[in-house]
Design a protein around this motif. Structure first.
Motif, mmCIF file in Angstrom:
data_model
loop_
_atom_site.group_PDB
_atom_site.id
_atom_site.type_symbol
_atom_site.label_atom_id
_atom_site.label_comp_id
_atom_site.label_asym_id
_atom_site.label_seq_id
_atom_site.Cartn_x
_atom_site.Cartn_y
_atom_site.Cartn_z
ATOM 1 N N ASN A 1 9.767 -3.462 -9.428
ATOM 2 C CA ASN A 1 8.551 -4.297 -9.430
ATOM 3 C C ASN A 1 8.687 -5.433 -8.441
ATOM 4 N N ARG B 1 -4.749 -4.988 4.423
ATOM 5 C CA ARG B 1 -4.262 -6.337 4.707
ATOM 6 C C ARG B 1 -3.656 -6.343 6.096
ATOM 7 N N GLU C 1 1.664 4.993 -6.644
ATOM 8 C CA GLU C 1 1.964 5.387 -8.028
ATOM 9 C C GLU C 1 0.950 6.389 -8.565
HETATM 10 N N1 LIG Z 1 -2.279 -11.180 -3.178
HETATM 11 C C1 LIG Z 1 -1.084 -11.700 -3.451
HETATM 12 N N2 LIG Z 1 -0.926 -13.033 -3.624
HETATM 13 C C2 LIG Z 1 0.277 -13.572 -3.890
HETATM 14 N N3 LIG Z 1 1.414 -12.854 -4.000
HETATM 15 C C3 LIG Z 1 1.320 -11.527 -3.843
HETATM 16 C C4 LIG Z 1 0.079 -10.880 -3.565
HETATM 17 N N4 LIG Z 1 0.311 -9.554 -3.458
HETATM 18 C C5 LIG Z 1 1.629 -9.377 -3.661
HETATM 19 N N5 LIG Z 1 2.231 -10.543 -3.883
HETATM 20 C C6 LIG Z 1 3.668 -10.765 -4.134
HETATM 21 O O1 LIG Z 1 4.381 -10.042 -3.133
HETATM 22 C C7 LIG Z 1 5.527 -9.419 -3.701
HETATM 23 C C8 LIG Z 1 5.457 -7.915 -3.471
HETATM 24 O O2 LIG Z 1 4.412 -7.385 -4.255
HETATM 25 P P1 LIG Z 1 3.993 -5.843 -4.225
HETATM 26 O O3 LIG Z 1 2.772 -5.688 -5.071
HETATM 27 O O4 LIG Z 1 3.896 -5.388 -2.816
HETATM 28 O O5 LIG Z 1 5.253 -5.159 -4.924
HETATM 29 P P2 LIG Z 1 5.429 -3.675 -5.470
HETATM 30 O O6 LIG Z 1 6.728 -3.183 -4.961
HETATM 31 O O7 LIG Z 1 4.227 -2.851 -5.149
HETATM 32 O O8 LIG Z 1 5.518 -3.920 -7.039
HETATM 33 P P3 LIG Z 1 5.066 -2.993 -8.281
HETATM 34 O O9 LIG Z 1 6.056 -1.893 -8.370
HETATM 35 O O10 LIG Z 1 5.179 -3.942 -9.430
HETATM 36 O O11 LIG Z 1 3.675 -2.538 -8.036
HETATM 37 C C9 LIG Z 1 5.549 -9.824 -5.166
HETATM 38 O O12 LIG Z 1 6.364 -10.946 -5.296
HETATM 39 C C10 LIG Z 1 4.091 -10.161 -5.455
HETATM 40 O O13 LIG Z 1 3.988 -11.099 -6.509
#
Ligand SMILES: Nc1ncnc2c1ncn2[C@@H]1O[C@H](COP(=O)(O)OP(=O)(O)OP(=O)(O)O)[C@@H](O)[C@H]1O
Length: 306
Positions: free
Chosen positions: A41, A56, A156
């Motif tokens: 995560n 983005r 996912e």
């Molecule tokens: N829009 C946003 N605003 C602030 N922080 C963000 C935003 N999007 C992502 N983050 C932060 O960036 C980091 C990476 O997030 P991301 O969603 O890409 O992870 P992930 O690997 O897809 O996680 P998961 O497996 O939980 O979906 C995290 O710390 C998240 O809180």
């Protein structure tokens, strides 16, 4: 026009305020590849997919989709996407939704064919609001493939699906890939990446930790699993991860010889000892953490209960 890469990130970083979600990531996905993105995560997986699909923009570095800017509509024509969360218009029927999305593409798959592939035959006339969570998820993944995309990016895709539905979906994705489709997917289920992906990219804390075949990823970590039965086992040094299944205990370690020495000198009562090489799951755990629970643990639980 053909390109060497369907998707590419070069030195890409992305900040959200003070959070560095991605940090100098290099990645390319060539035509015909089936790539699994693994990471706990918050690793940055969704952010990376969002950059590659033009949702983005990077803070620094460069992203390309089919050799161009992912935000240019023309470059997105060959792309099919299923985000982590989607909404379907509740009152529209399943076939209406598929037909509607299909009409945006030049050569869509016939609706009945797509629904059959995803195990949704018989639900054509159902309003999407009446579908189960798993049926909705299968439908949203099916929609990513209706336009016969060159590249499908799935965040996912099988989350929330039961084992049977997950297998139906894997088969549909394999079929898409066998017909020449390129697939980039994330998953919390390591067994899914193991079953589907030829190439695995491990991401953590915004960085790519490993990128290669499953065999390469496994060989990156010189990890062994020591498995034994014991009613009471003390904490032992050198254990990266410990798992219990009844009295069966699995210890993940970088040095099995040393661990077995520790085991014997601890005086603990044990039997039925096995030592094995790392599975992809174990390699992932070793690469991304040193014992703290991660999605890998979730995947283990899921497997043991399925
Ligand atoms: N829009 C946003 N605003 C602030 N922080 C963000 C935003 N999007 C992502 N983050 C932060 O960036 C980091 C990476 O997030 P991301 O969603 O890409 O992870 P992930 O690997 O897809 O996680 P998961 O497996 O939980 O979906 C995290 O710390 C998240 O809180």
């Amino acid at each position: 026009m053909t390109h060497e890469h369907h998707a590419r990130a070069v030195g890409v970083s992305r900040n959200f305020g003070t959070v560095r979600a991605l940090d100098s990531v290099d990645l390319d996905v060539a035509p015909g590849e089936l790539v699994g993105l693994l990471g706990p995560n918050g690793a940055g997986k969704t952010t990376l997919l969002n950059l590659l699909t033009g949702l983005r923009t990077p803070t620094s570095g460069r992203v390309e989709l089919f050799g161009g800017d992912p935000r240019t509509p023309r470059n997105r024509l060959g792309l099919g996407v299923t985000p982590q969360e989607t909404g379907l218009p509740e009152t529209l029927r399943v076939h209406e939704i598929v037909d509607f999305v299909g009409r945006h593409h030049r050569n869509p798959l016939p609706t009945h064919e797509l629904l059959e592939q995803f195990g949704l035959t018989g639900l054509e006339r159902r309003q999407s609001g009446s579908l189960s969570g798993g049926q909705k998820r299968r439908l949203t993944v099916a929609l990513a493939l209706v336009g016969r995309p060159k590249l499908a990016v799935l965040d996912e895709p099988t989350t929330g699906l039961d084992v049977e539905a997950r297998h139906v979906l894997w088969e549909a994705l394999r079929q898409y890939h066998a017909l020449g489709g390129t697939l980039l997917l994330t998953s919390h289920y390591l067994e899914e990446i193991e079953a589907l992906a030829r190439r695995v990219i491990v991401v953590d804390r915004g960085r790519v930790l490993a990128d290669g075949s499953q065999e390469y990823i496994k060989s990156r970590v010189d990890t062994r699993t020591v498995s034994l039965r014991s009613a009471a086992l003390p904490d032992l040094p050198g254990v990266v991860h410990r798992e219990h299944d009844g009295d069966r205990i699995r210890l993940l370690t970088r040095d099995a010889d040393q661990l077995i020495r520790e085991l014997v000198t601890s005086g603990a009562d044990f039997r039925d000892l096995h030592v094995a090489g790392a599975t992809l799951e174990e390699a992932f755990m070793t690469l991304t953490n040193d014992g703290t629970p991660t999605n890998a643990d979730v995947a283990t639980v899921d497997r043991s209960t399925s």
